[in-house]
Design a protein around this motif. Structure first.
Motif, PDB file in Angstrom:
ATOM      1  N   TRP A 154       5.845  -0.483 -10.256  1.00  0.00           N
ATOM      2  CA  TRP A 154       7.163  -1.119 -10.335  1.00  0.00           C
ATOM      3  C   TRP A 154       8.154  -0.110 -10.908  1.00  0.00           C
ATOM      4  N   TYR A 298       2.373  -3.968  -5.353  1.00  0.00           N
ATOM      5  CA  TYR A 298       3.800  -4.093  -5.659  1.00  0.00           C
ATOM      6  C   TYR A 298       4.130  -5.576  -5.533  1.00  0.00           C
ATOM      7  N   ARG A 318      10.841   4.811  -3.420  1.00  0.00           N
ATOM      8  CA  ARG A 318      10.074   4.746  -2.174  1.00  0.00           C
ATOM      9  C   ARG A 318       9.354   6.066  -1.901  1.00  0.00           C
ATOM     10  N   PHE A 321       6.458   6.525  -4.465  1.00  0.00           N
ATOM     11  CA  PHE A 321       5.342   5.625  -4.189  1.00  0.00           C
ATOM     12  C   PHE A 321       4.549   6.108  -2.968  1.00  0.00           C
ATOM     13  N   VAL A 332      -2.962   0.151  -0.723  1.00  0.00           N
ATOM     14  CA  VAL A 332      -1.784  -0.513  -1.294  1.00  0.00           C
ATOM     15  C   VAL A 332      -1.687  -1.946  -0.791  1.00  0.00           C
ATOM     16  N   ASP A 334       1.298  -4.207  -0.677  1.00  0.00           N
ATOM     17  CA  ASP A 334       2.748  -4.236  -0.873  1.00  0.00           C
ATOM     18  C   ASP A 334       3.247  -5.659  -0.637  1.00  0.00           C
ATOM     19  N   ARG A 336       6.055  -6.948  -1.965  1.00  0.00           N
ATOM     20  CA  ARG A 336       7.429  -7.007  -2.444  1.00  0.00           C
ATOM     21  C   ARG A 336       8.231  -8.103  -1.759  1.00  0.00           C
TER      22      ARG A 336
END
Length: 377
Positions: A154, A298, A318, A321, A332, A334, A336
């Protein structure tokens, strides 16, 4: 004649009493002994209590120094004991993790096979990558052996300059086995280590607020925030967040307006600190060295919260990451943009109902990213 004879004797008795009252301590050496004995016993009792407190803090009751960690690790051991054959997935992160990952929701919908991930929320309120590293190292030191370690990514907590440095949020909770992290990541490790020694020299005084929060409702009436990080922890390590209904847009607006100035300051001059990058890499390397598989995740943010990122901060995050994921070959998750805004209480923390819906999907994503059986250590 009788009165005349007794009067001198009466006067003599009164004089003797007056002399006795005015007699100095030197003339009555036995009088001061009692206060000295009392003071000696008081001092011995205080020393004994402090020694007992010191032993308790660093041995059988870790929750006394760091109640948030201690209560989580106790619950973790209980869940592992109940599910000894399932692969443990340790989820580390900030308050967003604490309030967002609700393993009980995954337990309610999981397929029911022996290889279903055993999710446990091992977050820390206020944590960034350095505190994640501390929690991970402690977990292994305390005998936890996860099959998978998931680390939150984060951008706001990757800033480590000035007042944004994580070391300001750790306080007196540090253990002696945290010293390697202190030396590697704190700006003045010698001072911090001295304060650790000083706190152990007088453990009752150094830990008074946490102990009052654990033991005294009267104290909590005066300081309602003292035990927020652990007072509602469930058996899976989930800390219920703000109970905002999905149809309560007005309350969400109040929370968003409250947090906007804080994150405007957070993003002003924001840069991903080298220590944050190092700590993320160190956590991955440490977990892998112990035989665990590692991934990043994330958590959800609302569109409005995402709009608060300045373009340069968004672009840098971005790129960082993507780069660290590529270099470390880390899976990952993700999430979000996984949930609607009505499932986020303040744009970045999942509401209680939102955490349940999110974690049901999160558990499936963990199963897909780390398939079982056979590939777990």
């Amino acid at each position: 004649m009788i009165a005349t004879r007794t009067a001198p004797r009466t006067r003599l008795n009164m004089r003797l009493r007056l002399v006795a009252l005015l007699q100095t301590p030197e003339r009555n050496p036995r009088r001061p002994a009692r206060p000295r004995i009392v003071l000696g016993w008081v001092g011995a009792a205080a020393l004994l209590l402090n020694v007992a407190a010191l032993v308790a803090l660093d041995a059988p009751w870790p929750n006394l120094r760091d109640p948030e960690y201690g209560m989580r690790v106790a619950r973790l051991r209980a869940r592992v004991a109940e599910n000894p054959n399932r692969p443990l997935v340790l989820v580390l992160g900030s308050s967003r993790t604490c309030m967002g990952v609700k393993p009980a929701a995954w337990e309610a919908v999981r397929p029911g096979t022996p290889g279903d991930p055993l999710l446990f929320n091992f977050g820390t309120v206020g944590a960034g990558p350095i505190q994640q590293l501390i929690a991970l190292r402690r977990a292994y030191a305390d005998g936890v052996r996860p099959a998978v370690v998931l680390l939150e990514y984060w951008p706001p907590v990757l800033r480590q300059d000035g007042a944004f440095a994580e070391q300001h949020r750790v306080g007196q909770r540090l253990r002696f086995d945290d010293a390697p992290v202190v030396r590697d990541y704190f700006s003045d490790p010698e001072r911090v280590e001295r304060s650790m020694v000083t706190a152990r020299a007088n453990p009752i005084f150094a830990n008074r607020e946490r102990w009052l929060a654990l033991a005294s409702p009267k104290y909590l009436a005066m300081n309602q925030h003292a035990n927020v990080p652990w007072r509602e922890l469930d058996r899976w390590g989930w800390l219920p967040g703000m109970d905002v209904r999905s149809d309560d847009a007005a309350t969400r607006r109040v929370f968003l307006d409250h947090y906007r100035p804080d994150y405007q300051r957070q993003f002003a001059g924001h840069a991903i600190h080298p220590d944050s990058d190092r700590a993320l890499r160190a956590a991955v390397a440490f977990a892998r060295a112990q035989g665990a598989r590692v991934g990043f995740f994330y958590l959800p943010e609302s569109p409005e919260f995402q709009s608060w990122y300045p373009p340069g901060v968004e672009r840098a995050a971005r790129e960082h990451f993507a780069g660290i994921v590529r270099e470390l070959s880390v899976p990952v998750i993700d999430a979000r943009n996984w949930v609607a805004e009505d499932q986020l209480a303040d744009g970045h923390h999942l509401s209680r109902s939102g955490a349940g819906a999110f974690t049901a999907r999160f558990g499936r994503a963990v199963s897909a990213a780390f398939p079982a059986p056979g590939v777990y250590p």
